[in-house]
Scaffold this motif. Structure first.
Motif, short mmCIF file in Angstrom:
data_model
loop_
_atom_site.label_atom_id
_atom_site.label_comp_id
_atom_site.label_asym_id
_atom_site.label_seq_id
_atom_site.Cartn_x
_atom_site.Cartn_y
_atom_site.Cartn_z
N TYR A 164 -5.76 1.14 13.78
CA TYR A 164 -5.54 2.51 13.32
C TYR A 164 -6.39 3.48 14.13
O TYR A 164 -7.31 3.08 14.83
CB TYR A 164 -5.91 2.66 11.83
N GLN A 165 -6.04 4.76 13.98
CA GLN A 165 -6.89 5.81 14.54
C GLN A 165 -7.37 6.70 13.39
O GLN A 165 -6.57 7.11 12.55
CB GLN A 165 -6.11 6.69 15.53
N ILE A 166 -8.66 6.96 13.35
CA ILE A 166 -9.21 7.91 12.39
C ILE A 166 -9.55 9.18 13.17
O ILE A 166 -10.42 9.17 14.03
CB ILE A 166 -10.48 7.37 11.72
N LEU B 45 -5.29 9.89 9.12
CA LEU B 45 -5.16 8.45 9.38
C LEU B 45 -3.87 8.25 10.17
O LEU B 45 -2.78 8.55 9.67
CB LEU B 45 -5.12 7.67 8.07
N LEU B 46 -4.00 7.76 11.40
CA LEU B 46 -2.86 7.60 12.29
C LEU B 46 -2.69 6.12 12.65
O LEU B 46 -3.63 5.34 12.60
CB LEU B 46 -3.06 8.41 13.58
N ALA C 254 -0.02 7.60 9.44
CA ALA C 254 0.20 6.28 8.85
C ALA C 254 1.06 6.37 7.61
O ALA C 254 0.95 7.32 6.82
CB ALA C 254 -1.15 5.64 8.51
N SER C 255 1.94 5.37 7.45
CA SER C 255 2.78 5.30 6.26
C SER C 255 1.94 4.81 5.09
O SER C 255 0.77 4.45 5.23
CB SER C 255 3.93 4.32 6.50
N GLY D 39 -3.20 -1.00 4.36
CA GLY D 39 -3.84 -1.90 5.31
C GLY D 39 -5.17 -1.37 5.77
O GLY D 39 -6.15 -2.12 5.88
N PHE D 40 -5.22 -0.08 6.02
CA PHE D 40 -6.48 0.54 6.43
C PHE D 40 -7.52 0.43 5.32
O PHE D 40 -8.70 0.11 5.58
CB PHE D 40 -6.25 2.01 6.79
N ALA D 41 -7.10 0.68 4.08
CA ALA D 41 -8.03 0.59 2.95
C ALA D 41 -8.59 -0.82 2.83
O ALA D 41 -9.79 -1.01 2.58
CB ALA D 41 -7.32 0.99 1.65
N LEU D 42 -7.73 -1.83 3.03
CA LEU D 42 -8.20 -3.21 2.96
C LEU D 42 -9.23 -3.48 4.05
O LEU D 42 -10.26 -4.12 3.81
CB LEU D 42 -7.02 -4.17 3.10
N MET D 43 -8.96 -3.01 5.27
CA MET D 43 -9.90 -3.23 6.36
C MET D 43 -11.24 -2.56 6.08
O MET D 43 -12.30 -3.09 6.42
CB MET D 43 -9.31 -2.72 7.68
#
Length: 680
Positions: A473-475, A540-541, A548-549, A555-559
């Motif tokens: 991801y990109q933040i 969040l990209l 991001a969808s 997925g990002f939250a899990l990471m």
């Protein structure tokens, strides 16, 4: 758990080796002293079946494997075989003896394959770092297990840390004898650190082969490998564990037993928690935004400090000017009415302005600090000359400072005398003196306001602060100007009206009015000053820069949860695959879980076949439920393909693993047919 193995021991002397007499007692003592779990008998270009069977009978508590040290045309290789290859090895050894009678000191790889039918079942240990070592492994050995033999721990670590090197293997190359011409070959003290540890539950040959495929499970010390702990009699790894089983078979129950059994802090990501990740994602946005604005504020810490001081002093300075003007009018009226105005012209005199010399004093202090630091001058060429230049500057500037200081002291005395005289005149005439007001301060204030206004116009623009790539991801964090009163109220967390007095001046770039109105607001807090100037925008990209969808955000939250969990001693994760696609599980989630297990005990429950089949954990734990409702838990080293329960009952893990991952062999087979049909 870790097993200790010596893959290369000589028990029979050969023409290519120094002469020695085999000692079974020495071999027993060596195995006992070094606490070996398995050994391989690999003599030079020969296999002695009688000698091998004698050793196997004498050492029933450790695994003994047959092998041979072979001189190939490409270099030396030690080959270790399963015990059912003994017959083929004996025949091959006889063939070798006839070949060497023709003065040939080596054979080709093709001759090996043609004359040893079980050649492809062995473990090939190619010697590294020796003159007779193999420089490049031929393609013919692509489908067999190949490792690199090293003579010491230093070379082992070099090979293991080299990503281009094959997995290393350390062995003693010992001579099993009481007396040897080379003391290094039979001195047990010297040999006791020349064995290899493997992370396996048993020393079965297939388990050893599977383990040698993974560098991370090979070591020169037990401490560098994952150990095993017991929970209700079931073994689990101190590293990465995978728990599988049908729903309702006790997987979550087993996690709870782990928490009860381990007296340590457990970090838990519960079942389906990642699917409800909105709050956690918003928390991450806030944290990222606060970090960004903190960094931005630090960038302008000096400027913001002066602006805050201006806001604090604005009330006082404004009142001083208004009172001064009122006083001037009153004084003019009183002088006009007075019959004695010409006699008291002193009232018209203003006090001397004192020169600002503080900046000169600060400069002198800085210069003298440089002059007195000897550690600075030792780095410079022509240091004495340059130091003298500094001393000259200091001396000249000091004279100027003292001159201004004397003038200020004189002005101060005159001002004091003038004030005393004015007080006396006031007492006798009734005409009050004008209060003090420094015109210089007024001018300075206006200059400061212009600088503040120009500065704020420059920085209240969209400012990229961060663009970080993390787990696919990109933040992206930007600071942007306010567009409306609603935006301002939401960002600051206030319901107080701000449109007419704040946002109107803000949008018109009239920042002095904005600041003067801001300090009168009840929500104003100097500590939050930067947030009144710009708002935080966190995006969040995906990897391509597209927003991001919902699933990607999960997925990002899990990471982020996994990142938060790092360095926790025990991490329990129940079905992390929720809302994640298989491609992301394969490329990102599996990698993150393995990384996490480097420093923690990680237990993962899953029903996802991509996660389960590709994670390659240290231990596999399979849960099931009997007809009478009792839970059954079996576990074992994942690479071994065997699992055991608390009573020691053992079975193959294949059927139960496929049942959990693919809903059974039939479904697994049918999927293969479907994929093949699509391919055709």
């Amino acid at each position: 758990m870790a097993k200790k193995i010596d893959f290369h021991i000589h028990t029979v002397a050969s023409i290519k080796d120094s002469d020695f007499t085999f000692s079974l007692d020495w071999l027993k003592k060596y195995a006992e002293t070094t606490e070996l779990d398995a050994i391989a008998i690999t003599n030079h270009d020969l296999f002695d079946e009688g000698n091998f069977r004698e050793i196997s009978e004498a050492l029933p508590d450790i695994k003994i494997y047959p092998g041979i040290e072979l001189a190939l045309d490409i270099g030396h290789v030690n080959i270790v075989f399963p015990r059912d290859c003994i017959g083929e090895l004996s025949s091959f050894s006889q063939w070798l003896s006839t070949v060497h009678q023709t003065n040939t000191d080596h054979i080709t790889c093709e001759e090996l394959c043609d004359n040893l039918s079980c050649w492809n079942q062995g473990i090939y240990i190619f010697e590294l770092g020796k003159s007779k070592g193999v420089k490049e492994i031929p393609d013919i050995f692509n489908d067999v297990i190949c490792v690199g033999g090293v003579p010491n721990q230093l070379r082992f670590n070099i090979a293991k840390n080299n990503p281009d090197s094959i997995a290393p293997c350390l062995f003693s190359d010992a001579h099993a004898t009481e007396q040897d011409s080379d003391n290094n070959r039979n001195d047990i003290v010297k040999l006791q650190n020349k064995q290899t540890y493997l992370q396996i539950d048993s020393c079965e040959f297939e388990d050893i082969k599977r383990c040698l495929r993974d560098k991370s499970k090979i070591s020169i010390s037990k401490e560098n490998l994952k150990d095993v702990i017991s929970v209700d009699g079931v073994n689990i790894s101190s590293g990465l564990n995978l728990v599988v089983g049908k729903r309702g078979t006790g997987k979550t129950h087993f996690l709870n037993r782990i928490k009860d059994s381990i007296e340590d802090e457990c970090y838990e990501i519960k079942q389906f928690e990642t699917a409800r990740a909105d709050e956690y994602i918003e928390q991450q946005r806030r944290e990222q935004g606060l970090t960004a604005i903190s960094e931005w504020q630090e960038r302008y810490v000096n400027e913001f400090s002066k602006i805050k001081s201006y806001i604090q002093d604005a009330d006082t300075e404004l009142n001083d000017i208004e009172n001064f003007l009122t006083d001037v009018k009153r004084f003019a009226n009183e002088i006009a009415k007075s019959q004695s105005s010409q006699k008291y012209s002193l009232f018209k005199e203003t006090e001397f302005e004192l020169s600002n010399i503080e900046y000169i004093r600060n400069a002198l202090m800085n210069i003298i600090e440089v002059i007195e630091k000897d550690e600075i001058w030792i780095h410079l060429s022509s240091a004495d000359q340059k130091k003298n230049n500094f001393i000259e500057v200091y001396s000249e500037l000091r004279d100027i400072y003292l001159k201004y200081k004397r003038e200020n002291e004189l002005k101060q005395k005159v001002n004091e005398v003038m004030r005393d005289v004015k007080d006396t005149v006031t007492a006798r005439t009734g005409i009050s003196n004008i209060q003090e007001c420094s015109i210089n301060k007024v001018i300075h204030k206006h200059q400061l306001e212009k600088k503040i206004d120009d500065f704020l116009k420059c920085i209240t623009v969209e400012t990229p602060i961060k663009n970080e790539r993390l787990h696919g991801y990109q933040i992206q964090v930007n600071l942007v100007p306010y567009q409306s009163a609603t935006q301002f109220q939401k960002e600051i967390g206030t319901k107080e009206a701000v449109n007419n007095d704040l946002i109107k001046a803000y949008n018109e770039k009239d920042f002095i009015t904005f600041l003067n109105n801001l300090r009168q607001k009840s929500f104003y807090n100097e500590a939050n000053f930067a947030e009144y100037l710009v708002r935080k925008e966190v995006k969040l990209l995906d990897s391509e820069g597209t927003p991001a969808s919902g699933g990607q955000a999960v997925g990002f939250a899990l990471m982020m949860r996994l990142n938060e969990a790092k360095n926790k001693p025990v991490i329990l994760i129940d079905e992390p695959e929720s809302s994640l696609d298989n491609a992301y599980i394969k490329t990102e989630l599996n990698k993150a879980l393995k990384k996490l297990a480097e420093n923690s005990m990680v237990v993962v429950i899953t029903h996802n076949s991509t996660l389960g089949a590709l994670l390659e954990p240290d231990y596999l734990i399979v849960t099931s439920k009997s007809d009478n409702g009792e839970y059954s838990i079996m576990s074992g080293e994942f690479s071994s393909s065997k699992i055991r329960d608390a009573e020691g009952i053992e079975e193959k893990s294949y059927n139960k693993f496929v049942e959990a991952m693919e809903s059974g062999i039939e479904s697994y087979t049918k999927k293969g047919v479907v994929y093949e049909n699509l391919n055709n």
